[in-house]
Write a protein that holds these residues in place. Structure first.
Motif, short mmCIF file in Angstrom:
data_model
loop_
_atom_site.label_atom_id
_atom_site.label_comp_id
_atom_site.label_asym_id
_atom_site.label_seq_id
_atom_site.Cartn_x
_atom_site.Cartn_y
_atom_site.Cartn_z
N MET A 169 -8.87 -16.68 37.78
CA MET A 169 -8.07 -15.92 37.02
C MET A 169 -7.74 -16.08 38.67
O MET A 169 -8.65 -15.77 39.36
N ARG A 170 -6.50 -16.50 38.79
CA ARG A 170 -6.38 -17.22 40.45
C ARG A 170 -5.03 -15.75 40.90
O ARG A 170 -4.21 -15.52 39.90
N THR A 171 -5.72 -14.44 41.70
CA THR A 171 -4.40 -13.64 41.79
C THR A 171 -3.74 -14.27 43.36
O THR A 171 -4.12 -15.07 44.40
N ARG A 172 -2.45 -14.05 43.04
CA ARG A 172 -1.71 -14.40 44.09
C ARG A 172 -0.99 -13.11 44.78
O ARG A 172 -1.45 -12.39 43.92
N HIS A 173 -1.02 -13.67 45.95
CA HIS A 173 -0.36 -11.92 47.16
C HIS A 173 0.69 -12.18 47.58
O HIS A 173 1.30 -12.46 47.91
N LEU A 174 1.85 -10.95 46.67
CA LEU A 174 2.60 -11.00 47.71
C LEU A 174 3.07 -9.59 48.95
O LEU A 174 2.57 -8.63 48.74
N GLU A 175 3.46 -10.33 50.01
CA GLU A 175 3.04 -9.40 51.59
C GLU A 175 5.08 -9.00 51.40
O GLU A 175 5.55 -9.86 51.89
N ASN A 176 4.73 -7.59 51.77
CA ASN A 176 6.37 -7.13 51.51
C ASN A 176 7.65 -8.03 50.97
O ASN A 176 8.71 -8.13 51.36
N ASP A 177 7.01 -8.41 49.78
CA ASP A 177 8.18 -9.14 49.09
C ASP A 177 7.72 -8.94 47.25
O ASP A 177 6.66 -8.44 47.19
N THR A 178 8.72 -9.15 46.65
CA THR A 178 9.17 -8.57 45.29
C THR A 178 9.62 -9.65 44.06
O THR A 178 9.47 -9.17 43.03
N ILE A 179 9.87 -10.45 44.23
CA ILE A 179 10.41 -11.56 43.73
C ILE A 179 9.71 -12.68 43.87
O ILE A 179 8.50 -13.35 44.24
N ILE A 180 9.14 -12.97 42.26
CA ILE A 180 8.47 -14.18 41.59
C ILE A 180 9.19 -15.12 41.25
O ILE A 180 10.02 -15.00 39.81
N ASN A 181 8.87 -16.12 41.41
CA ASN A 181 9.42 -17.38 40.26
C ASN A 181 8.51 -17.56 39.30
O ASN A 181 6.76 -17.63 38.81
N VAL A 182 9.47 -17.68 37.96
CA VAL A 182 8.82 -17.42 36.90
C VAL A 182 8.57 -18.75 35.60
O VAL A 182 9.04 -18.59 34.23
N ALA A 183 9.22 -19.82 36.31
CA ALA A 183 9.82 -20.78 35.74
C ALA A 183 8.70 -21.39 34.30
O ALA A 183 9.21 -21.87 33.47
N GLN A 184 7.61 -21.42 35.44
CA GLN A 184 6.28 -22.04 34.47
C GLN A 184 5.84 -21.08 33.90
O GLN A 184 5.33 -21.86 32.59
N LEU A 185 5.95 -19.82 34.03
CA LEU A 185 4.97 -18.71 33.72
C LEU A 185 6.69 -18.93 31.79
O LEU A 185 5.65 -19.07 30.30
N LEU A 186 7.69 -19.18 32.27
CA LEU A 186 8.45 -19.10 30.57
C LEU A 186 8.13 -20.30 30.43
O LEU A 186 8.16 -20.68 29.04
N LYS A 187 7.66 -21.59 30.90
CA LYS A 187 7.77 -22.56 29.52
C LYS A 187 5.96 -22.56 29.16
O LYS A 187 6.12 -22.98 27.96
N ALA A 188 4.99 -21.82 29.82
CA ALA A 188 3.83 -21.61 29.09
C ALA A 188 4.12 -20.79 27.40
O ALA A 188 5.12 -20.34 27.24
N PRO A 189 2.31 -21.21 26.65
CA PRO A 189 2.76 -20.30 25.55
C PRO A 189 2.50 -18.94 25.66
O PRO A 189 2.13 -18.70 26.79
N VAL A 190 2.33 -18.24 24.58
CA VAL A 190 3.27 -17.16 24.31
C VAL A 190 1.28 -17.04 24.51
O VAL A 190 -0.15 -17.00 24.29
N GLY A 191 1.35 -15.93 25.97
CA GLY A 191 0.14 -15.52 25.91
C GLY A 191 -0.62 -15.50 27.43
O GLY A 191 -1.62 -15.18 27.28
N THR A 192 -0.30 -16.07 27.90
CA THR A 192 -0.31 -17.50 29.84
C THR A 192 -0.82 -15.70 29.93
O THR A 192 1.23 -15.05 30.30
N GLU A 193 -1.05 -15.75 31.29
CA GLU A 193 -1.11 -15.19 31.96
C GLU A 193 -1.05 -15.17 33.68
O GLU A 193 -1.47 -16.44 33.70
N ARG A 194 -0.63 -14.40 34.33
CA ARG A 194 -0.69 -14.58 35.97
C ARG A 194 -1.03 -13.37 36.62
O ARG A 194 -0.46 -12.30 35.59
N PHE A 195 -1.57 -13.01 37.29
CA PHE A 195 -1.99 -11.70 38.22
C PHE A 195 -1.42 -12.00 39.73
O PHE A 195 -1.53 -13.17 40.29
N PHE A 196 -0.92 -10.96 40.13
CA PHE A 196 -0.14 -10.64 41.29
C PHE A 196 -0.95 -9.15 41.92
O PHE A 196 -0.88 -8.82 41.12
N THR A 197 -1.22 -9.41 43.82
CA THR A 197 -1.08 -8.04 44.37
C THR A 197 0.54 -8.16 45.41
O THR A 197 0.74 -9.30 45.62
N VAL A 198 0.35 -7.02 45.15
CA VAL A 198 1.69 -7.12 45.74
C VAL A 198 1.78 -5.70 47.11
O VAL A 198 1.05 -4.54 46.99
#
Length: 174
Positions: free
Chosen positions: A1-30
């Protein structure tokens, strides 16, 4: 489980997540230094942990938000800084099919956020709304507030004559 960090940004590209199977997760800190909540209200030092979950219709964003705000005490009118927290959950629906590139019908529910034509999910409005919810409706600077608490106690001590019997029973119990 890899957590990505966003610094002073709120936009996430989710193209790959939309192609992934139902139930796939991504984690972020903002982290945001500042977040404008209203024309005269601003949150500072905004931190959020976000979990994006692929659903059959889009993406479910859940997490926890921590904000600092400069508020005015409703009792004594002293300005003070305090930290508040709120959990959140919101749906994001794509506007463009990630596989075909064709437009998708908008969600019927106005409360559902949308993912733009570039497959960018913007957390800004979600964080703004839940930061407002985290703030207290009646902010008080603390338990030692010198506000007009004595006036409230006097009002509480006045008992309507029709309820005097009930007050006597309550006094006996304590």
């Amino acid at each position: 489980m890899r957590t990505r960090h966003l610094e002073n940004d709120t936009i996430i590209n989710v193209a790959q997540l939309l192609k992934a199977p139902v139930g796939t997760e991504r984690f972020f800190t903002v982290h945001l230094d500042r977040l404008t909540l209203d024309s005269d209200l601003e949150a500072r030092d905004v931190n959020a942990s976000v979990r994006l979950l692929r659903t059959s219709s889009g993406i479910l964003a859940t997490g926890e938000l921590h904000v600092s705000a400069h508020l005015t005490c409703v009792r004594c009118l002293t300005e003070f800084d305090s930290r508040y927290s709120e959990t959140f959950e919101a749906e994001y629906w794509p506007t463009i099919d990630v596989l075909t590139g064709l437009p998708l019908p908008p969600p019927e529910d106005e409360d559902i956020f949308t993912i733009d034509q570039n497959h960018h999910l913007d957390l800004h409005e979600l964080l703004r709304q839940f930061a407002i919810l985290a703030l207290p409706s009646y902010p008080v600077c603390g338990p030692q507030c010198p506000g007009p608490e004595s006036l409230w106690r006097q009002e509480e001590e006045i008992v309507d004559a029709r309820l005097a019997v009930l007050q006597a029973l309550l006094d006996e119990r304590s």
